[in-house]
Design a protein around this motif. Structure first.
Motif, PDB file in Angstrom:
ATOM      1  N   SER A 171       0.801  -1.226   0.000  1.00  0.00           N
ATOM      2  CA  SER A 171       0.000   0.000   0.000  1.00  0.00           C
ATOM      3  C   SER A 171       0.834   1.277   0.000  1.00  0.00           C
ATOM      4  O   SER A 171       0.380   2.321  -0.470  1.00  0.00           O
ATOM      5  N   ASP A 172       2.055   1.201   0.506  1.00  0.00           N
ATOM      6  CA  ASP A 172       2.859   2.418   0.661  1.00  0.00           C
ATOM      7  C   ASP A 172       4.237   2.225   0.037  1.00  0.00           C
ATOM      8  O   ASP A 172       5.111   1.593   0.631  1.00  0.00           O
ATOM      9  N   TYR A 173       4.411   2.766  -1.167  1.00  0.00           N
ATOM     10  CA  TYR A 173       5.703   2.646  -1.838  1.00  0.00           C
ATOM     11  C   TYR A 173       5.830   3.723  -2.905  1.00  0.00           C
ATOM     12  O   TYR A 173       4.840   4.316  -3.340  1.00  0.00           O
ATOM     13  N   ASP A 174       7.054   3.979  -3.310  1.00  0.00           N
ATOM     14  CA  ASP A 174       7.332   4.917  -4.392  1.00  0.00           C
ATOM     15  C   ASP A 174       7.195   4.164  -5.714  1.00  0.00           C
ATOM     16  O   ASP A 174       7.904   3.172  -5.929  1.00  0.00           O
ATOM     17  N   PRO A 175       6.296   4.576  -6.604  1.00  0.00           N
ATOM     18  CA  PRO A 175       6.056   3.840  -7.849  1.00  0.00           C
ATOM     19  C   PRO A 175       7.307   3.614  -8.699  1.00  0.00           C
ATOM     20  O   PRO A 175       7.484   2.539  -9.275  1.00  0.00           O
ATOM     21  N   GLU A 176       8.162   4.609  -8.782  1.00  0.00           N
ATOM     22  CA  GLU A 176       9.371   4.471  -9.594  1.00  0.00           C
ATOM     23  C   GLU A 176      10.309   3.416  -9.006  1.00  0.00           C
ATOM     24  O   GLU A 176      10.833   2.564  -9.730  1.00  0.00           O
ATOM     25  N   TYR A 177      10.515   3.466  -7.700  1.00  0.00           N
ATOM     26  CA  TYR A 177      11.386   2.469  -7.073  1.00  0.00           C
ATOM     27  C   TYR A 177      10.714   1.098  -7.092  1.00  0.00           C
ATOM     28  O   TYR A 177      11.385   0.073  -7.260  1.00  0.00           O
ATOM     29  N   GLY A 178       9.399   1.078  -6.946  1.00  0.00           N
ATOM     30  CA  GLY A 178       8.674  -0.185  -7.001  1.00  0.00           C
ATOM     31  C   GLY A 178       8.841  -0.863  -8.350  1.00  0.00           C
ATOM     32  O   GLY A 178       9.069  -2.076  -8.435  1.00  0.00           O
ATOM     33  N   ASP A 179       8.732  -0.093  -9.423  1.00  0.00           N
ATOM     34  CA  ASP A 179       8.934  -0.627 -10.771  1.00  0.00           C
ATOM     35  C   ASP A 179      10.360  -1.147 -10.924  1.00  0.00           C
ATOM     36  O   ASP A 179      10.588  -2.233 -11.473  1.00  0.00           O
ATOM     37  N   PHE A 180      11.315  -0.384 -10.438  1.00  0.00           N
ATOM     38  CA  PHE A 180      12.723  -0.773 -10.512  1.00  0.00           C
ATOM     39  C   PHE A 180      12.965  -2.093  -9.780  1.00  0.00           C
ATOM     40  O   PHE A 180      13.616  -3.006 -10.308  1.00  0.00           O
ATOM     41  N   VAL A 181      12.429  -2.207  -8.575  1.00  0.00           N
ATOM     42  CA  VAL A 181      12.612  -3.424  -7.780  1.00  0.00           C
ATOM     43  C   VAL A 181      11.983  -4.630  -8.475  1.00  0.00           C
ATOM     44  O   VAL A 181      12.565  -5.718  -8.498  1.00  0.00           O
ATOM     45  N   CYS A 182      10.813  -4.444  -9.056  1.00  0.00           N
ATOM     46  CA  CYS A 182      10.166  -5.547  -9.783  1.00  0.00           C
ATOM     47  C   CYS A 182      11.054  -6.045 -10.919  1.00  0.00           C
ATOM     48  O   CYS A 182      11.185  -7.255 -11.150  1.00  0.00           O
ATOM     49  N   ARG A 183      11.669  -5.121 -11.632  1.00  0.00           N
ATOM     50  CA  ARG A 183      12.544  -5.490 -12.742  1.00  0.00           C
ATOM     51  C   ARG A 183      13.788  -6.235 -12.247  1.00  0.00           C
ATOM     52  O   ARG A 183      14.201  -7.247 -12.831  1.00  0.00           O
ATOM     53  N   VAL A 184      14.391  -5.726 -11.169  1.00  0.00           N
ATOM     54  CA  VAL A 184      15.607  -6.373 -10.666  1.00  0.00           C
ATOM     55  C   VAL A 184      15.286  -7.752 -10.085  1.00  0.00           C
ATOM     56  O   VAL A 184      16.064  -8.696 -10.245  1.00  0.00           O
ATOM     57  N   LEU A 185      14.151  -7.883  -9.428  1.00  0.00           N
ATOM     58  CA  LEU A 185      13.749  -9.192  -8.916  1.00  0.00           C
ATOM     59  C   LEU A 185      13.548 -10.187 -10.056  1.00  0.00           C
ATOM     60  O   LEU A 185      13.889 -11.368  -9.937  1.00  0.00           O
ATOM     61  N   GLU A 186      13.001  -9.702 -11.159  1.00  0.00           N
ATOM     62  CA  GLU A 186      12.801 -10.566 -12.322  1.00  0.00           C
ATOM     63  C   GLU A 186      14.151 -10.999 -12.898  1.00  0.00           C
ATOM     64  O   GLU A 186      14.331 -12.152 -13.299  1.00  0.00           O
ATOM     65  N   LEU A 187      15.094 -10.070 -12.935  1.00  0.00           N
ATOM     66  CA  LEU A 187      16.445 -10.398 -13.390  1.00  0.00           C
ATOM     67  C   LEU A 187      17.095 -11.396 -12.435  1.00  0.00           C
ATOM     68  O   LEU A 187      17.727 -12.369 -12.873  1.00  0.00           O
ATOM     69  N   GLN A 188      16.949 -11.169 -11.158  1.00  0.00           N
ATOM     70  CA  GLN A 188      17.522 -12.056 -10.145  1.00  0.00           C
ATOM     71  C   GLN A 188      16.975 -13.479 -10.296  1.00  0.00           C
ATOM     72  O   GLN A 188      17.730 -14.464 -10.246  1.00  0.00           O
ATOM     73  N   GLU A 189      15.672 -13.581 -10.505  1.00  0.00           N
ATOM     74  CA  GLU A 189      15.040 -14.891 -10.683  1.00  0.00           C
ATOM     75  C   GLU A 189      15.524 -15.568 -11.966  1.00  0.00           C
ATOM     76  O   GLU A 189      15.779 -16.778 -11.992  1.00  0.00           O
ATOM     77  N   TYR A 190      15.669 -14.780 -13.020  1.00  0.00           N
ATOM     78  CA  TYR A 190      16.133 -15.316 -14.304  1.00  0.00           C
ATOM     79  C   TYR A 190      17.539 -15.913 -14.174  1.00  0.00           C
ATOM     80  O   TYR A 190      17.800 -17.024 -14.644  1.00  0.00           O
ATOM     81  N   LEU A 191      18.432 -15.190 -13.537  1.00  0.00           N
ATOM     82  CA  LEU A 191      19.805 -15.672 -13.371  1.00  0.00           C
ATOM     83  C   LEU A 191      19.838 -16.932 -12.513  1.00  0.00           C
ATOM     84  O   LEU A 191      20.637 -17.846 -12.755  1.00  0.00           O
ATOM     85  N   ASP A 192      18.966 -16.979 -11.530  1.00  0.00           N
ATOM     86  CA  ASP A 192      18.889 -18.150 -10.656  1.00  0.00           C
ATOM     87  C   ASP A 192      18.402 -19.372 -11.437  1.00  0.00           C
ATOM     88  O   ASP A 192      18.973 -20.464 -11.341  1.00  0.00           O
ATOM     89  N   GLU A 193      17.358 -19.175 -12.238  1.00  0.00           N
ATOM     90  CA  GLU A 193      16.770 -20.292 -12.976  1.00  0.00           C
ATOM     91  C   GLU A 193      17.631 -20.736 -14.153  1.00  0.00           C
ATOM     92  O   GLU A 193      17.769 -21.934 -14.423  1.00  0.00           O
ATOM     93  N   GLN A 194      18.223 -19.778 -14.868  1.00  0.00           N
ATOM     94  CA  GLN A 194      18.972 -20.106 -16.076  1.00  0.00           C
ATOM     95  C   GLN A 194      20.422 -20.503 -15.807  1.00  0.00           C
ATOM     96  O   GLN A 194      20.977 -21.365 -16.491  1.00  0.00           O
ATOM     97  N   LEU A 195      21.036 -19.859 -14.809  1.00  0.00           N
ATOM     98  CA  LEU A 195      22.461 -20.091 -14.569  1.00  0.00           C
ATOM     99  C   LEU A 195      22.760 -20.668 -13.190  1.00  0.00           C
ATOM    100  O   LEU A 195      23.913 -20.978 -12.880  1.00  0.00           O
ATOM    101  N   GLY A 196      21.729 -20.781 -12.368  1.00  0.00           N
ATOM    102  CA  GLY A 196      21.931 -21.355 -11.044  1.00  0.00           C
ATOM    103  C   GLY A 196      22.678 -20.456 -10.082  1.00  0.00           C
ATOM    104  O   GLY A 196      23.340 -20.940  -9.158  1.00  0.00           O
TER     105      GLY A 196
END
Length: 213
Positions: A171-196
């Protein structure tokens, strides 16, 4: 959606041996590890000054400055952080004690960033999004991704149309930082799944900076 070139770029990044700023960063991490709280004015000034200046996000850069120089740190910034110190310390302590991943603590991570960003806005009249992320990162290295213009460009090249479903319950977050965090989390998950490899914020920040070159 993570772009196809990411795996190649990441492998190239791993081949780069670069210890620049490693010692300087270790000093900042150690400072916040030894003095994580906001109860002493000299400690508060030292932390906000060194982190802000080291990372091109100095808090004295502001609108309509009336108090200038060292006086701004001691007469304006430190008293305010001392005033809200108990709440900030409680948030930081909870995150430092948590054994979960960033995703597990996403509500507290984003709300804490917004909390500090709002305080900085009150002090400067500017959205100190970058400073808030960097200041919190050195207090909780495993929880906060470092945001600045270069990291934003880097993640924008690697992750398109991020999945923002995790933000629906926050409910309480900065939209710009929230978008940024979502993108980095997606990258983090990708590296984990693809490269371990599950990379922490510091390593991901280094990767994002190479992605813009």
């Amino acid at each position: 959606m993570v772009v196809k070139e990411t795996e190649r770029l990441y492998k190239s990044y791993l081949n780069i041996t670069n210890s620049r700023w490693e010692y300087g960063n270790s000093v900042l991490y150690r400072m916040c590890e030894e003095e994580p709280e906001h109860k002493q004015i000299d400690v508060i000034v030292g932390k906000i000054w060194l982190i802000g200046r080291s990372y091109a996000a100095a808090i004295e850069r502001r609108k309509n400055a009336v108090v200038v120089g060292d006086d701004f740190y001691y007469d304006v910034v430190a008293p305010k952080l001392l005033e809200i110190g108990s709440e900030l310390d409680d948030r930081i302590t909870r995150l430092r004690k948590s054994k979960g991943l960033v995703l597990d603590d996403i509500k507290l991570v984003l709300s804490t960033h917004k909390f500090l960003m709002d305080i900085f806005y009150e002090l400067t009249g500017l959205e100190k999004r970058s400073l808030a992320s960097k200041y919190l990162h050195f207090h909780c290295p495993e929880k906060f991704f470092i945001y600045d213009s270069r990291a934003r460009v880097g993640i924008g090249k690697l992750v398109k149309r991020p999945n923002k479903e995790i933000l629906t319950d926050v409910s309480d977050y900065d939209p710009e930082y929230g978008d940024f965090v979502c993108r980095v989390l997606e990258l983090q998950e990708y590296l984990d799944e693809q490269l371990g490899v599950y990379e922490l914020p510091r390593k991901l920040d280094g990767f994002l900076l190479t992605a813009i070159k």
